[in-house]
Design a protein around this motif. Structure first.
Motif, PDB file in Angstrom:
ATOM      1  N   GLY A  94       4.650  -9.160   0.716  1.00 55.40           N
ATOM      2  CA  GLY A  94       4.014  -7.925   1.304  1.00 55.40           C
ATOM      3  C   GLY A  94       2.852  -8.651   2.028  1.00 55.40           C
TER       4      GLY A  94
ATOM      5  N   GLY B 209      -0.717   0.536  -0.921  1.00 54.85           N
ATOM      6  CA  GLY B 209       0.157   0.427  -2.304  1.00 54.85           C
ATOM      7  C   GLY B 209       1.526  -0.458  -2.080  1.00 54.85           C
ATOM      8  N   HIS B 210       2.157   0.109  -0.842  1.00 50.50           N
ATOM      9  CA  HIS B 210       3.374  -0.504  -0.272  1.00 50.50           C
ATOM     10  C   HIS B 210       3.106  -1.879  -0.324  1.00 50.50           C
ATOM     11  CE1 HIS B 210       7.347  -0.796   1.577  1.00 50.50           C
ATOM     12  NE2 HIS B 210       6.666  -1.541   2.631  1.00 50.50           N
ATOM     13  N   ARG B 211       2.165  -2.603   0.251  1.00 51.52           N
ATOM     14  CA  ARG B 211       1.888  -3.924   0.167  1.00 51.52           C
ATOM     15  C   ARG B 211       1.889  -4.653  -1.138  1.00 51.52           C
ATOM     16  NH1 ARG B 211      -2.461  -6.765   0.032  1.00 51.52           N
ATOM     17  NH2 ARG B 211      -3.796  -4.985   0.314  1.00 51.52           N
ATOM     18  N   LEU B 212       1.006  -3.929  -2.056  1.00 49.75           N
ATOM     19  CA  LEU B 212       1.189  -4.426  -3.400  1.00 49.75           C
ATOM     20  C   LEU B 212       2.416  -4.494  -4.174  1.00 49.75           C
ATOM     21  CD1 LEU B 212      -2.265  -2.806  -4.422  1.00 49.75           C
ATOM     22  CD2 LEU B 212      -1.988  -5.202  -3.650  1.00 49.75           C
ATOM     23  N   ARG B 213       3.258  -3.470  -3.949  1.00 50.15           N
ATOM     24  CA  ARG B 213       4.505  -3.394  -4.572  1.00 50.15           C
ATOM     25  C   ARG B 213       5.298  -4.335  -4.068  1.00 50.15           C
ATOM     26  NH1 ARG B 213       3.697   1.994  -3.800  1.00 50.15           N
ATOM     27  NH2 ARG B 213       4.830   1.972  -1.747  1.00 50.15           N
ATOM     28  N   ARG B 214       5.218  -4.894  -2.887  1.00 49.27           N
ATOM     29  CA  ARG B 214       6.048  -5.985  -2.469  1.00 49.27           C
ATOM     30  C   ARG B 214       5.729  -7.310  -2.806  1.00 49.27           C
ATOM     31  NH1 ARG B 214       7.100  -5.773   3.832  1.00 49.27           N
ATOM     32  NH2 ARG B 214       8.933  -7.282   3.232  1.00 49.27           N
ATOM     33  N   SER B 215       4.533  -7.357  -3.531  1.00 47.70           N
ATOM     34  CA  SER B 215       4.074  -8.526  -4.014  1.00 47.70           C
ATOM     35  C   SER B 215       3.683  -9.606  -2.945  1.00 47.70           C
ATOM     36  CB  SER B 215       4.895  -9.064  -5.159  1.00 47.70           C
ATOM     37  OG  SER B 215       4.297 -10.167  -5.820  1.00 47.70           O
TER      38      SER B 215
ATOM     39  N   ASP C 277      -1.482   4.542   1.034  1.00 50.04           N
ATOM     40  CA  ASP C 277      -0.094   4.339   1.020  1.00 50.04           C
ATOM     41  C   ASP C 277       0.271   2.925   1.508  1.00 50.04           C
ATOM     42  OD1 ASP C 277      -0.581   5.106   3.584  1.00 50.04           O
ATOM     43  OD2 ASP C 277       1.401   6.198   4.080  1.00 50.04           O
ATOM     44  N   GLN C 278      -0.343   2.701   2.889  1.00 48.53           N
ATOM     45  CA  GLN C 278      -0.109   1.114   3.126  1.00 48.53           C
ATOM     46  C   GLN C 278      -0.549  -0.017   2.121  1.00 48.53           C
ATOM     47  OE1 GLN C 278      -1.621   0.605   7.009  1.00 48.53           O
ATOM     48  NE2 GLN C 278      -0.313   2.196   8.099  1.00 48.53           N
TER      49      GLN C 278
END
Length: 280
Positions: free
Chosen positions: A230, A221-227, A218-219
């Motif tokens: 992140g 994925g969250h970083r990748l979503r923030r581009s 989850d960490q």
């Protein structure tokens, strides 16, 4: 029936100078070595104190000294001396692994104290809590690269791993053979994804300790979503992380002693300090 002993002559030669001295006046104390064997027998077998074999002396003596030595620092002195000797012989690995394990608590460990007051530091919950498996205690520990325990901290069974990280790290103190302060800073700290947080990584960065901690999905994925917002992913050395099996071996070695795999002590201070030096 003969009792199997575990303290060898070589072990006793190192431990004996660290034991409390006999009183100047009054009746001499019972033999310390026999008392240590009694404590070790109890934790190896997970038997009630009253079932202690006659060859090992009265169970009251062994139980009282277990608690007394936990509160007066005797167990810490023994463990520190053993670690210092290993460090002097260059036999202590400073690639430290951190992890935790849950120990099921027997119903005898949950009884309320009927009278008197507690002696020494003891948490209000006695490091007992309810998790999915029922009453349990969680043991947080750090081990060196040769599966020796460097620091142990106990909490209630439902406690998380990350909040206890700094307490475990603060417990690492290995005296030096000559002059100088005790060594408290490992070269590398290895931990699984339960310890992946900004607070823990920042704590290690401020102390100049290299962190090798895996990230949960989850960490990532969250970083990748923030581009770009992140930020960069934290460094992770796959080959070094393989050495984290040392803490798993340390835990497995402790749990070969049935009294450590299942807690029967009413006081948390006995569970955390009483037998760590003997099992190391």
């Amino acid at each position: 029936m003969s009792v199997r002993l575990v303290i060898t002559d070589a072990m006793w030669d190192r431990i004996e100078p660290l034991m409390p001295a006999d009183p100047v006046r009054g009746r001499p104390r019972a033999d310390h070595r026999r008392t240590l064997e009694a404590i070790a027998w109890k934790y190896r077998t997970c038997s009630p104190w009253r079932d202690l074999p006659n060859e090992l002396g009265p169970f009251q003596t062994a139980h009282k000294r277990l608690i007394r030595w936990a509160t007066d620092g005797t167990w810490e002195r023994i463990l520190a001396a053993l670690l210092a000797a290993a460090d002097t012989d260059a036999d202590l690995g400073w690639t430290v692994s951190v992890d935790s394990t849950a120990c099921r608590a027997h119903q005898h460990s949950a009884g309320a104290r009927k009278r008197g007051h507690l002696e020494g530091p003891e948490p209000e919950d006695h490091s007992l809590g309810r998790s999915r498996g029922g009453l349990s205690t969680k043991v947080h520990l750090a081990s060196d690269s040769r599966a020796r325990p460097l620091s142990i901290h106990v909490t209630a069974g439902q406690a998380g791993d990350a909040p206890a990280f700094e307490a475990v790290m603060a417990g690492i103190r290995v005296p030096r053979s000559g002059h100088g302060r005790p060594r408290t800073r490992p070269a590398v700290v290895l931990a699984d994804r339960a310890y992946s947080s900004r607070a823990i990584r920042g704590h290690l960065r401020r102390r100049g300790i290299r962190a090798v901690i895996s990230q949960p999905a989850d960490q990532i994925g969250h970083r990748l979503r923030r581009s770009r917002a992140g930020g960069r992913p934290p460094g992770f050395d796959v080959e070094t992380y393989k050495e984290r099996n040392a803490v798993e071996r340390c835990i497995a070695r402790r749990k070969q002693w049935r009294g450590l795999a299942m807690r029967t002590d009413k006081r948390g201070i006995a569970s955390s300090k009483g037998i760590s030096c003997v099992t190391s």
